[in-house]
Design a protein around this motif. Structure first.
Motif, PDB file in Angstrom:
ATOM      1  N   GLU A 472       0.212  -0.971   0.273  1.00 49.51           N
ATOM      2  CA  GLU A 472      -0.113  -0.143  -0.055  1.00 49.51           C
ATOM      3  C   GLU A 472       0.842   1.177  -0.013  1.00 49.51           C
ATOM      4  O   GLU A 472       1.435   1.276   0.938  1.00 49.51           O
ATOM      5  N   GLN A 473       0.209   2.120  -1.154  1.00 46.43           N
ATOM      6  CA  GLN A 473       0.953   3.592  -0.948  1.00 46.43           C
ATOM      7  C   GLN A 473       1.394   4.441   0.482  1.00 46.43           C
ATOM      8  O   GLN A 473       0.059   4.022   0.834  1.00 46.43           O
ATOM      9  N   LYS A 474       2.326   4.725   0.430  1.00 49.14           N
ATOM     10  CA  LYS A 474       2.426   5.032   1.694  1.00 49.14           C
ATOM     11  C   LYS A 474       1.663   6.329   2.330  1.00 49.14           C
ATOM     12  O   LYS A 474       3.198   7.872   1.940  1.00 49.14           O
ATOM     13  N   VAL A 475       1.382   6.378   1.842  1.00 51.32           N
ATOM     14  CA  VAL A 475       0.341   8.350   1.902  1.00 51.32           C
ATOM     15  C   VAL A 475      -1.096   8.741   3.174  1.00 51.32           C
ATOM     16  O   VAL A 475      -1.494   7.309   2.087  1.00 51.32           O
ATOM     17  N   GLY A 476      -1.278   8.856   3.308  1.00 51.72           N
ATOM     18  CA  GLY A 476      -1.976   9.213   3.894  1.00 51.72           C
ATOM     19  C   GLY A 476      -2.542   7.602   5.652  1.00 51.72           C
ATOM     20  O   GLY A 476      -0.569   7.076   5.832  1.00 51.72           O
ATOM     21  N   GLU A 477      -3.646   7.514   5.778  1.00 52.82           N
ATOM     22  CA  GLU A 477      -4.014   6.054   6.323  1.00 52.82           C
ATOM     23  C   GLU A 477      -4.130   4.713   5.786  1.00 52.82           C
ATOM     24  O   GLU A 477      -4.164   4.633   4.526  1.00 52.82           O
ATOM     25  N   ARG A 478      -3.711   3.881   6.410  1.00 54.72           N
ATOM     26  CA  ARG A 478      -4.230   2.709   6.046  1.00 54.72           C
ATOM     27  C   ARG A 478      -5.399   1.819   5.995  1.00 54.72           C
ATOM     28  O   ARG A 478      -6.188   2.020   6.521  1.00 54.72           O
ATOM     29  N   ILE A 479      -5.793   1.667   4.370  1.00 52.84           N
ATOM     30  CA  ILE A 479      -7.103   1.760   4.860  1.00 52.84           C
ATOM     31  C   ILE A 479      -8.150  -0.098   5.941  1.00 52.84           C
ATOM     32  O   ILE A 479      -8.291   0.614   6.292  1.00 52.84           O
ATOM     33  N   ASN A 480      -6.757  -0.869   6.050  1.00 51.97           N
ATOM     34  CA  ASN A 480      -7.462  -1.652   6.994  1.00 51.97           C
ATOM     35  C   ASN A 480      -6.884  -1.184   8.227  1.00 51.97           C
ATOM     36  O   ASN A 480      -8.211  -1.839   9.555  1.00 51.97           O
ATOM     37  N   GLU A 481      -6.506  -0.412   8.233  1.00 55.68           N
ATOM     38  CA  GLU A 481      -6.385   0.448   9.879  1.00 55.68           C
ATOM     39  C   GLU A 481      -7.213   1.065  10.240  1.00 55.68           C
ATOM     40  O   GLU A 481      -7.447   1.164  11.464  1.00 55.68           O
TER      41      GLU A 481
END
Length: 533
Positions: A472-481
């Protein structure tokens, strides 16, 4: 107040339309008012007069008749000139959607919801879409039909997590690109020769590669679209071109595809075989000549990933307890092809499909039970595109049926608070919402609490569209989190899933949030086994 999704949408075109909306009825009222002042009230109303126009007619009562007649003619032509202006203006503005969306609704895809259009690999001149003219006429009609309401953007997990992807922006950017290229395309057709390309490249400049790869194909955008615009199909067509023509794909995705080609599954580095999970369960294997009524399609993740293998074992235990005559393909089973297709490698997908259909037909398989919504969706809705017609059920549907028929006995009291996460490929893609909840309601003592985003508005776990194998692109939050936080907010003790991808994402999210002591993720099949063992 204007919602955030509409920020920046107050264009000159919008102000023109707003102006005509205000002026048009005013000219009508004044036209009727002058007619009343001239003693020519609207026909068909008898002695009753339109109240507003009647009141306005007093403005002209003391004027010369010739002046009122001139005003009446002026208001009449102003009124109809505005109508003619709007009809022409709409054709050259984004408000063409008023007309185009009607056709888009009636001409929407006849494929099962979310199923992708197959490529004819033998006759295709290009794989996927690298230029705007590579899209089908229906995909181009989508671009004119978008009403720019922004509901897709408000539903997109990539956008909401801060990734550079907005379904609304993708459609609007493609539409602007189409309008820019239209004169060139018309000239090319008229001259019957290639006058040369100019302007921006569609992939990389109009639509960035980050946008293309950030989509999880969760279908949330298309679920809420009032006019059936399909952003996902455009992004998949561009993925197909990147992968099959430009050999461009994120490194982790490339590794998964290579593993699919060489080993028949996407799990690089696994040392498990496809039958290790069944050790000690005495599960029949079709290669041993077993005569079975039902095939349990285990899937790559539940066969080859350690945590998910426990789910496969739970499903098998339930089927054995219910007396189901089933078997597995074992080491003959290959990936259903979903990761290859969603990552853009249509050639590899079709190769796997043809291989699997031949194997299933050789064994005379008619009924298939899957433990994975991605396998379920592919086998049920996409294999028929290639002649593979089978009766396919997801394990939650099957287990709910077993409980209803009374074939699972001895369900014990099982106290606890459970929240259920709707898998995108089970829920939005296949409208299976009730079966998982029916199972949970059937477990004595279980209290089901819903997350704020549930059912068709459920939030993606972040693993779909091949993202289980994409970093996952290291931008913003992680979707699963983000989804894990939504689950934790319910104060549930168990996050129930019905998908191995979702299970993986929640296991990671719970660990990241350091919430392992208060909550755990379990497949519904595991909860059922716990209740009857």
């Amino acid at each position: 107040m204007k919602p955030p999704r509409l920020e920046g949408e107050q264009t000159i075109e919008a102000m023109v339309i707003l102006g005509t909306v205000l002026i048009h009825p005013m000219t009508h009222l004044l036209k009727e008012a002058t007619s009343i002042a001239l003693a020519h009230p609207p026909a068909g109303l008898g002695s009753s007069l339109p109240p507003i126009s009647s009141a306005l007619s007093n403005l002209f009562s003391n004027n010369l008749v010739s002046s009122v007649q001139t005003a009446n003619i002026g208001f009449f032509w102003t009124h109809w000139s505005i109508v003619l202006f709007v009809l022409v203006f709409i054709a050259y503005s984004r408000y063409l959607h008023i007309v185009a969306s009607v056709f888009n609704v009636f001409l929407r895809s006849s494929l099962p919801k979310g199923a992708l259009r197959p490529l004819n690999l033998e006759t295709a001149e290009t794989f996927g879409a690298s230029k705007i003219e590579d899209f089908t006429w229906k995909q181009l009609l989508d671009l004119y039909s978008c009403v720019v309401c922004g509901q897709c953007q408000d539903s997109c997990p990539a956008y909401l997590s801060g990734k550079p992807l907005s379904p609304k922006k993708v459609i609007q950017d493609l539409r602007e690109h189409l309008l820019e290229r239209a004169p060139l395309l018309r000239k090319r057709k008229a001259e019957t020769e290639n006058p040369g390309d100019s302007g921006q490249a569609m992939i990389g400049e109009v639509i960035g590669e980050d946008e293309i790869w950030n989509c999880t194909t969760c279908y949330a955008c298309q679920e809420v679209c009032p006019v059936y615009v399909e952003p996902i199909t455009k992004l998949i067509e561009m993925r197909r071109n990147l992968v099959m023509e430009q050999a461009s794909i994120p490194e982790t995705g490339e590794g998964a595809l290579k593993c699919l080609e060489t080993r028949g599954h996407p799990w690089r580095g696994t040392t498990m075989s496809r039958t290790d999970w069944a050790e000690g369960l005495e599960v029949k294997t079709l290669a041993d000549g077993s005569d079975v009524d039902t095939l349990f399609w285990v899937g790559c993740t539940e066969a080859l990933e350690t945590r998910s293998a426990r789910v496969a074992a739970a499903i098998a235990r339930i089927m054995k307890l219910a007396g189901v005559n089933f078997g597995i393909l074992g080491n003959e089973e290959a990936c259903c092809g979903d990761p290859a297709r969603r990552l853009g490698n249509e050639y590899l997908f079709q190769m796997l499909v043809q291989q699997n259909i031949e194997l299933l037909n050789n064994y005379g398989i008619k009924k298939i039970i899957t433990g994975c919504p991605h396998c379920y969706n592919t086998l049920k809705h996409e294999y028929p595109q290639f002649g593979g017609d089978f009766e396919v059920a997801h394990h939650t549907e099957f287990i709910a049926g077993l409980i209803k028929e009374g074939r699972l006995q001895g369900i014990k009291e099982m106290n606890g608070v459970v929240t259920y996460h709707d898998s995108c490929y089970l829920g939005r893609y296949n409208n299976i919402y009730d079966a998982p909840r029916d199972i949970l309601h059937g477990l004595n003592g279980v209290k089901l609490v819903e997350m704020e985003r549930n059912l068709e508005y459920g939030f993606c776990c972040g693993a779909g569209g091949g993202h289980l194998w994409l970093e996952e692109q290291k931008v913003g939050e992680r979707i699963n989190e983000m989804r894990t936080e939504q689950a934790l907010a319910t104060k549930a003790e168990v996050i129930a899933t019905a998908c191995p991808y979702c299970l993986q994402m929640f296991e990671d999210g719970i660990q990241t949030k350091e919430a392992g002591e208060s909550v755990r993720a379990m497949d519904i099949a595991e909860l059922v086994v716990k209740a009857i063992s």
